[in-house]
Design an enzyme around this catalytic site. Structure first.
Site, mmCIF file in Angstrom:
data_model
loop_
_atom_site.group_PDB
_atom_site.id
_atom_site.type_symbol
_atom_site.label_atom_id
_atom_site.label_comp_id
_atom_site.label_asym_id
_atom_site.label_seq_id
_atom_site.Cartn_x
_atom_site.Cartn_y
_atom_site.Cartn_z
ATOM 1 N N SER A 127 0.824 -1.207 0.000
ATOM 2 C CA SER A 127 0.000 0.000 0.000
ATOM 3 C C SER A 127 0.857 1.256 0.000
ATOM 4 C CB SER A 127 -0.919 0.042 1.223
ATOM 5 O OG SER A 127 -1.602 1.284 1.239
ATOM 6 N N LYS A 182 -4.307 -6.708 3.853
ATOM 7 C CA LYS A 182 -4.339 -5.617 2.867
ATOM 8 C C LYS A 182 -5.792 -5.295 2.478
ATOM 9 C CE LYS A 182 -2.821 -2.630 -0.228
ATOM 10 N NZ LYS A 182 -3.662 -2.433 -1.333
ATOM 11 N N HIS A 185 -7.236 -3.349 5.258
ATOM 12 C CA HIS A 185 -6.639 -2.010 5.164
ATOM 13 C C HIS A 185 -7.412 -1.158 4.150
ATOM 14 C CE1 HIS A 185 -4.213 0.744 2.728
ATOM 15 N NE2 HIS A 185 -3.509 1.034 3.811
ATOM 16 N N ASN A 186 -7.662 -1.743 2.981
ATOM 17 C CA ASN A 186 -8.366 -0.990 1.941
ATOM 18 C C ASN A 186 -9.803 -0.676 2.363
ATOM 19 O OD1 ASN A 186 -6.009 -1.488 0.543
ATOM 20 N ND2 ASN A 186 -7.058 -1.826 -1.391
ATOM 21 N N GLU A 189 -9.677 2.192 4.600
ATOM 22 C CA GLU A 189 -9.447 3.372 3.748
ATOM 23 C C GLU A 189 -10.779 3.900 3.186
ATOM 24 O OE1 GLU A 189 -6.287 2.603 0.815
ATOM 25 O OE2 GLU A 189 -7.655 3.413 -0.695
HETATM 26 P P1 NBP Z 1 -2.911 -2.210 -13.359
HETATM 27 O O1 NBP Z 1 -3.725 -2.854 -12.317
HETATM 28 O O2 NBP Z 1 -3.507 -1.113 -14.156
HETATM 29 O O3 NBP Z 1 -2.422 -3.369 -14.389
HETATM 30 C C1 NBP Z 1 -1.685 -3.046 -15.536
HETATM 31 C C2 NBP Z 1 -0.560 -4.035 -15.726
HETATM 32 O O4 NBP Z 1 -1.075 -5.373 -15.866
HETATM 33 C C3 NBP Z 1 0.226 -3.759 -17.010
HETATM 34 O O5 NBP Z 1 1.578 -4.012 -16.767
HETATM 35 C C4 NBP Z 1 -0.387 -4.774 -17.974
HETATM 36 O O6 NBP Z 1 0.483 -5.098 -19.044
HETATM 37 C C5 NBP Z 1 -0.540 -5.933 -17.046
HETATM 38 N N1 NBP Z 1 -1.404 -7.004 -17.568
HETATM 39 C C6 NBP Z 1 -2.743 -7.043 -17.770
HETATM 40 BR BR1 NBP Z 1 -3.874 -5.622 -17.534
HETATM 41 N N2 NBP Z 1 -3.183 -8.191 -18.233
HETATM 42 C C7 NBP Z 1 -2.079 -8.959 -18.335
HETATM 43 C C8 NBP Z 1 -1.878 -10.274 -18.776
HETATM 44 N N3 NBP Z 1 -2.882 -11.042 -19.148
HETATM 45 N N4 NBP Z 1 -0.613 -10.741 -18.794
HETATM 46 C C9 NBP Z 1 0.414 -9.976 -18.415
HETATM 47 N N5 NBP Z 1 0.287 -8.708 -17.976
HETATM 48 C C10 NBP Z 1 -0.953 -8.211 -17.933
HETATM 49 O O7 NBP Z 1 -1.507 -1.718 -12.766
HETATM 50 P P2 NBP Z 1 -1.190 -0.932 -11.400
HETATM 51 O O8 NBP Z 1 -2.146 0.191 -11.168
HETATM 52 O O9 NBP Z 1 0.270 -0.652 -11.465
HETATM 53 O O10 NBP Z 1 -1.464 -2.026 -10.273
HETATM 54 C C11 NBP Z 1 -0.786 -3.273 -10.242
HETATM 55 C C12 NBP Z 1 -1.324 -4.072 -9.071
HETATM 56 O O11 NBP Z 1 -1.071 -3.356 -7.854
HETATM 57 C C13 NBP Z 1 -2.837 -4.297 -9.099
HETATM 58 O O12 NBP Z 1 -3.139 -5.532 -8.525
HETATM 59 C C14 NBP Z 1 -3.364 -3.183 -8.230
HETATM 60 O O13 NBP Z 1 -4.631 -3.478 -7.689
HETATM 61 C C15 NBP Z 1 -2.289 -3.129 -7.158
HETATM 62 N N6 NBP Z 1 -2.175 -1.851 -6.450
HETATM 63 C C16 NBP Z 1 -2.320 -0.688 -7.112
HETATM 64 C C17 NBP Z 1 -2.190 0.521 -6.427
HETATM 65 C C18 NBP Z 1 -2.331 1.828 -7.152
HETATM 66 O O14 NBP Z 1 -2.289 2.869 -6.468
HETATM 67 N N7 NBP Z 1 -2.451 1.843 -8.487
HETATM 68 C C19 NBP Z 1 -1.895 0.513 -5.065
HETATM 69 C C20 NBP Z 1 -1.711 -0.701 -4.418
HETATM 70 C C21 NBP Z 1 -1.846 -1.874 -5.128
HETATM 71 P P3 NBP Z 1 0.368 -4.305 -20.445
HETATM 72 O O15 NBP Z 1 1.212 -3.094 -20.284
HETATM 73 O O16 NBP Z 1 0.898 -5.265 -21.418
HETATM 74 O O17 NBP Z 1 -1.087 -3.981 -20.657
#
Ligand code: NBP
Length: 475
Positions: A127, A182, A185-186, A189
C-alpha cells in the site's frame, strides 16, 4: 553477467515504481507483456541495477536461482495468466510473489496449486500508491515462513518506516494472511475517506464554505489527533483551482466515485464471518449511491429537503466535527480489527494486532497518528477488543458528546451520513447491555416457532402468543 536478485513482471504505475525502489539496493530484472513499455522504462531509468527483457525466457534466465519473481499486474485473471506463462520456464523451488491487490481466496488457491507442483507462491499486500511504491510502501506479507525469511532483506530494504524508525513490514501468517490484512486495510481506507467526504459535504452545504475554506479547517485538523496522509493530501485537493485559476477544481468534478473491489470484498467477508462491519459496508454503499447520479437527479426533484439550518456556530462545529471524525474512525478501526480477529480464528492465522497497527503507521494510504494510538493500545492489551482498551474507551468517551451532537444535527438537517451515523449507531448498540432483540425473538417465535431463551428461567421456550396461549419449555 551477474544475475538479478529478483525479477518483476508488470510495469504499469506500481510495477515501475517498486522496481525503481528495489533497484536502489538490489539488482532487478523487469518484464512487461507489452514490450514497448519495458523499452520505454529502461530508456527513462537506465541503471546497471535494472535489467529489462522483452522475451519472457530471457527475463527468467536473468534472475539468480532459486528465483524470486514478483508479479505486479492487474489483479484476477491476468495474475493466473502470468503464472501459467512462467511455470514452464521456472525450476522447482523458485518463488512467485504476488504484489498486487489479489483476492486472498486466490492467494490461498494459488499457493496450494503451486506447492503441489513444487513451486512457492507468496502474497504480499503493498500500500502507498505510486509514491509509496517508489519511496517506501507499507508491506503486508503472508505465506510460507521460510520463503518470508528469504524475501525479508529485500522487503525491509524497500518499505516505509513507522513512527519510531522501524520497518513497515512484518510477517503476518500463512497463505492469504497478507492479502487479507491488505483487504481490510483498503476497507478501512474506504470508511475513512467517506467520513471525510461527509465532513466536506456538511461544511459545504450546511455552512456554505468553499473548498479553500474547508482546506483551512482540514489544515487545522492536520495538526491534531486527525493528523494523517489522507488529510494531508486533501488540503491541496481542496485548494486546487481549475484552468481559469478562479474556480475550485473540486466543484467541477462529477460526484460519482469509482471502486476497484477491495472495499466490497471486505464487506462481503464481514457478512461471511458474521462481523458487524457497518462503517466500511456503508462506505461501499455510499460509492454505489454516488454512481446512481441519474436517479439522484430525478429523485432530488421529487422530494423537498430542509434548507440546512445548523444552530451551532461554525467555530464550535469545527471542534465538534473533529471529535466526531476521530470517534467515527476509532469505531471503524474497532470493527476492522474484530473482522481480523474473526478471520484469524477461522483461518488459523495468528495476527499480532499491535504489529498490524505499527506497519500501517508509515507508507500506506491510511497512515495516521491514530495508528500510533492503536499500536500502543494493542501493545498493552494484545488480544483485547479496541472498545475495551482503557485508553481507547477514554478517547471515545471524551469525544462522544460531540459525536452525538454532530450526527444529530446533520441528520435533522437532511445531510446523508453513511459512515458517521453508522459508526455512532454501532457504538450505541455495542455499548447497550440490553438491546431490542427480545422483540425480534418474539416475532420469530410467533411466525416460525423459532423459540427463545429467557433472562429469568433456564431452557429453550416457545409461546402460543395468542391471549391465554401456553408458554412451554421445549428443551
Ligand atoms: P494495473 O492494475 O492497471 O495493471 C496493468 C498491468 O497489468 C500492465 O503491466 C499490464 O500489461 C498488465 N497485464 C494485464 Br492488464 N493483463 C495482463 C496479462 N494477461 N498478462 C500480463 N500482464 C498483464 O496496474 P497498477 O495500477 O500498477 O497495479 C498493479 C497491481 O497493484 C494491481 O493488482 C493493483 O490493484 C495493485 N495496487 C495498485 C495501487 C495503485 O495505487 N495503483 C496501489 C496498491 C496496489 P500491459 O502493459 O501489457 O497492458
Amino acid at each position: 553477467m551477474e544475475k538479478s536478485s529478483i525479477g518483476l513482471i508488470g510495469l504499469a504505475v506500481m510495477g515501475q515504481n517498486i522496481a525503481r525502489n528495489i533497484s536502489r539496493n538490489h539488482k532487478i530484472s523487469v518484464y512487461n507483456r507489452t514490450a514497448s513499455v519495458t523499452e520505454d522504462f529502461l530508456k527513462e531509468y537506465e541503471s546497471n541495477m535494472l535489467v529489462g527483457e522483452t522475451d519472457l525466457k530471457a527475463f527468467v534466465d536473468s534472475v539468480a536461482s532459486p528465483r524470486k519473481i514478483a508479479i505486479m499486474v492487474k489483479a484476477g485473471k491476468p495474475v493466473d495468466m502470468v503464472i501459467e506463462g512462467l511455470l514452464p520456464l521456472l525450476d522447482k523451488g523458485d518463488t512467485i510473489l504476488d504484489f498486487g491487490n489479489s483476492n486472498y481466496h486466490d492467494v490461498i488457491r494459488r499457493e496450494k496449486e503451486l506447492a503441489d507442483k513444487g513451486f512457492n507462491f507468496f502474497g504480499c499486500g503493498v500500500s502507498g500508491g505510486e509514491e509509496g511504491a517508489l519511496n517506501g510502501p507499507s508491506m503486508m506479507p503472508g505465506g510460507n515462513k521460510a520463503v518470508w525469511e528469504d524475501l525479508r532483506p529485500i522487503f525491509e530494504s524497500i518499505c516505509a518506516e513507522d513512527f519510531d524508525g522501524g520497518k513497515c513490514v512484518t510477517y503476518l501468517g500463512e497463505n492469504g494472511a497478507g492479502l487479507y490484512v491488505k483487504m481490510v486495510h483498503n476497507g478501512i481506507e474506504y470508511g475513512v475517506m467517506q467520513m471525510m467526504a461527509e465532513a466536506y459535504e456538511t461544511l459545504t452545504h450546511a455552512y456554505g464554505l468553499n473548498p479553500g475554506e474547508i482546506a483551512d479547517i482540514f489544515e487545522k485538523y492536520q495538526t491534531g489527533k486527525l493528523q494523517s496522509y489522507l488529510f494531508e493530501i486533501s488540503i491541496p485537493i481542496l485548494r486546487k483551482k481549475d484552468e481559469s485559476g478562479k474556480d475550485f477544481l473540486l466543484d467541477k468534478i462529477l460526484d460519482k466515485a469509482g471502486q476497484k473491489g477491495t472495499g466490497r470484498w471486505t464487506a462481503l467477508d464481514s457478512l461471511d464471518q458474521g462481523v458487524a462491519l457497518s462503517v466500511i459496508t456503508e462506505a461501499v454503499f455510499a460509492r454505489t449511491v454516488s454512481s446512481m447520479k441519474d436517479k439522484r437527479e430525478v429523485f432530488s426533484k421529487l422530494y423537498d429537503k430542509p434548507k440546512p439550518n445548523f444552530e451551532t456556530p461554525l467555530e464550535d462545529f469545527i471542534v465538534e466535527l473533529e471529535d466526531a471524525l476521530y470517534a467515527g474512525m476509532l469505531v471503524s478501526y474497532a470493527q476492522g480489527f474484530l473482522l481480523l480477529k474473526s478471520a484469524a480464528e477461522d483461518k488459523g492465522w495468528d495476527f499480532d494486532y499491535a504489529e498490524i497497527s505499527r506497519i500501517w503507521e508509515g507508507g500506506c494510504i491510511i497512515r495516521a497518528k491514530i495508528l500510533s494510538t492503536l499500536h500502543t493500545a494493542f501493545g498493552k492489551n494484545p488480544q483485547a477488543d479496541l472498545l475495551e482498551i482503557p485508553e481507547i474507551a477514554k478517547d471515545l468517551s471524551d469525544s462522544l458528546p460531540n459525536f452525538r451532537k454532530v450526527v444529530g444535527e446533520c441528520m435533522s438537517n437532511g445531510m446523508p451520513l453513511f459512515c458517521l451515523s453508522s459508526a455512532l449507531t454501532s457504538f450505541e448498540a455495542m455499548t447497550n447491555a440490553r438491546g431490542s432483540a427480545n422483540f425480534i425473538q418474539g416475532q420469530r417465535d410467533f411466525f416460525g416457532a423459532h423459540t427463545f431463551l429467557r433472562t429469568d428461567k433456564e431452557g429453550v421456550w416457545h409461546a402460543d402468543w395468542h391471549e391465554g396461549g401456553a408458554i412451554t419449555k421445549v428443551k
